[in-house]
Scaffold this motif. Structure first.
Motif, PDB file in Angstrom:
ATOM      1  N   ALA A 150     -44.551   2.285 -45.566  1.00 17.59           N
ATOM      2  CA  ALA A 150     -43.971   3.582 -45.917  1.00 17.59           C
ATOM      3  C   ALA A 150     -43.593   4.391 -44.673  1.00 17.59           C
ATOM      4  CB  ALA A 150     -44.946   4.377 -46.770  1.00 17.59           C
ATOM      5  N   ASN A 151     -42.460   5.072 -44.752  1.00 20.85           N
ATOM      6  CA  ASN A 151     -42.054   6.039 -43.732  1.00 20.85           C
ATOM      7  C   ASN A 151     -42.086   7.403 -44.403  1.00 20.85           C
ATOM      8  OD1 ASN A 151     -40.777   7.642 -41.824  1.00 20.85           O
ATOM      9  ND2 ASN A 151     -39.362   6.033 -41.198  1.00 20.85           N
ATOM     10  N   ASP A 152     -43.238   8.064 -44.317  1.00 21.19           N
ATOM     11  CA  ASP A 152     -43.432   9.304 -45.059  1.00 21.19           C
ATOM     12  C   ASP A 152     -44.223  10.310 -44.227  1.00 21.19           C
ATOM     13  OD1 ASP A 152     -45.963   8.191 -45.059  1.00 21.19           O
ATOM     14  OD2 ASP A 152     -45.972   7.697 -47.195  1.00 21.19           O
ATOM     15  N   GLN A 153     -44.622  11.409 -44.862  1.00 23.84           N
ATOM     16  CA  GLN A 153     -45.336  12.471 -44.169  1.00 23.84           C
ATOM     17  C   GLN A 153     -46.686  12.000 -43.641  1.00 23.84           C
ATOM     18  OE1 GLN A 153     -44.208  15.360 -43.190  1.00 23.84           O
ATOM     19  NE2 GLN A 153     -46.176  15.850 -42.220  1.00 23.84           N
ATOM     20  N   LYS A 154     -47.311  11.052 -44.342  1.00 23.26           N
ATOM     21  CA  LYS A 154     -48.616  10.571 -43.896  1.00 23.26           C
ATOM     22  C   LYS A 154     -48.508   9.862 -42.551  1.00 23.26           C
ATOM     23  CE  LYS A 154     -51.799   9.290 -46.852  1.00 23.26           C
ATOM     24  NZ  LYS A 154     -52.606   8.528 -47.838  1.00 23.26           N
TER      25      LYS A 154
END
Length: 440
Positions: free
Chosen positions: A36-40
């Protein structure tokens, strides 16, 4: 649908043992998504994400950092967040409830060490464990427990006191350590390999339940050999949970149930026996077995198109499955195949099969997963072939595990060739024959 849930729950309750297989889908369900490429991603890596623009967590482990200090800073942040601070999830607790007090083993390609941290210590992590370190120069040096070291790196990083002296070193030679992940110096935990082998030996012909969690249909390292295990044992059952993509071969379909839903929902359905809206497939209605004439015709047709090569050939009714593990110091010896046999890669290094045919030909096959290196996942060896296996020592596992399809009504004798006669027929291969033959 409700009936399928009840059947699956019954299989679980009546199992002599449970083999749990797990891959990325299980980690994602626990909140660890390597892709995933996300806020986390920003939350975990902080300013390192702004600096290097990683595509996802997985890309961090293949990234060429400008120096080792930056590398270990990134590693420590990820592992602190996902493993050192890990608390057993509801998902993991429900899995433990389903297993109850039954014998179990976990076979996983996940590197987060979550099963062990949650108390499921009977596990084999076939692609390593990022809480361990190995020497970057010598794979014979001991594996190092990095948990405390990584935590210290993280702590010093947070207060701005991390220096090059904090980079983990091998205590035996002083070289830098690497995470114990697949590569030239990867080391498989041999004690766990032995425990896993013992588990399979004990339960492969009993009422074994294979519970597959978050493994995609193209996974050859764990999914293929575990389905093969079910195919070779008519008492066993197969439950797979993978949202959106299920794969169940026809030959085990009447003993299989698939949940195309979240792992959490499927666990709740298995624990309660109630339908919570998930999509469920199976078990299939039993199909009439082919007559001997139909089976012969099928085999002849297959041979027209695949005179020697065949994938998943051993997933067939009426065949038993044998697992063979070899290492560099203990290759198998030449023996005669009295019947045609399919052999498939299971795990570890690739394996080299040396073959001498009855018509005077020598060839070798490399069983593995990397097609760019000429490896094949499965190969059918014709009757009348003398064959021996050895570990290719190509990815640091220390062993090769392969499996064979054996006809359940076949001759169980092992035919060993006379060394001098084999050398007489293949004089150019004298050195190889002597190395892999039992002396007369």
């Amino acid at each position: 649908m409700n009936n399928s849930i009840k059947i699956a729950k019954k299989w679980m309750n009546e199992a002599d043992a449970v083999l749990i297989t797990a891959s990325n889908g299980f980690s994602i369900s626990e909140g660890l998504n390597l892709f995933a490429n996300d806020q986390k991603l920003k939350e975990v890596l902080g300013e390192l994400q702004d600096k290097y623009h990683f595509q996802n967590l997985l890309s961090v482990f293949g990234f060429k950092f400008p120096n080792e200090l930056e590398q270990w800073r990134a590693y420590a942040r990820i592992i602190e967040f996902y493993s050192i601070n890990y608390e057993s999830s509801d998902l993991m607790q429900n899995l433990k409830r389903m297993i109850d007090k039954r014998p179990y083993f976990v076979w996983t390609s996940n590197v987060d060490h979550h099963f062990d941290l949650a108390g499921l210590e009977n596990n084999l992590e076939v692609e390593g464990n990022w809480l361990e370190g190995v020497c970057s120069q010598d794979k014979d040096h001991e594996v190092v427990d990095l948990k405390n070291i990584l935590h210290q790196i993280y702590t010093k990083d947070q207060i701005g006191q991390l220096t090059e002296s904090d980079i983990p070193k091998c205590s035996e030679c002083g070289s830098s350590l690497k995470l114990n992940l697949p590569g030239d110096f990867f080391q498989m935990n041999q004690k766990k390999v032995t425990k896993f082998s013992d588990f399979l030996q004990k339960y492969q012909d009993k009422n074994l339940l294979v519970l597959e969690l978050g493994i995609g249909p193209r996974n050859e390292m764990i999914k293929a050999p575990s389905m093969q295990l079910v195919a070779g044992n008519g008492k066993s059952h197969f439950i797979t949970i993978n949202k959106g993509e299920l794969y169940i071969p026809d030959v085990i379909a009447e003993r299989s149930i698939g949940f195309s839903t979240s792992i959490d929902t499927a666990f709740q359905e298995l624990l309660t026996g109630k339908n919570l809206g998930g999509q469920i497939q199976g078990p299939a209605k039993p199909k009439p077995k082919p007559t001997p004439e139909q089976q012969k015709k099928e085999d002849e047709t297959i041979k027209l198109f695949y005179p020697s090569y065949m994938v998943d050939r051993s997933i067939r009714p009426g065949e038993l499955t044998m697992y063979l593990t070899v290492d560099s110091k203990h290759p198998s010896h030449f023996h005669l195949l009295q019947e045609g046999q399919p052999w498939m890669y299971s795990l570890g290094n690739s394996a080299i099969a040396h073959c001498f045919t009855k018509d005077g030909q020598y060839y070798q096959v490399k069983l593995g997963l990397d097609k760019t290196k000429g490896q094949v996942h499965g190969f059918y060896f014709d009757a009348g072939t003398f064959i021996a296996f050895e570990d290719a020592e190509d990815n640091g596992a220390g062993f090769s595990q392969i499996s064979a399809g054996l006809a359940s009504n076949g001759d169980t004798r092992i035919m060993i060739p006379k060394v001098d006669k084999l050398i007489e027929a293949f004089p150019k291969k004298k050195k190889l024959i002597n190395r892999l033959s039992i002396p007369d």
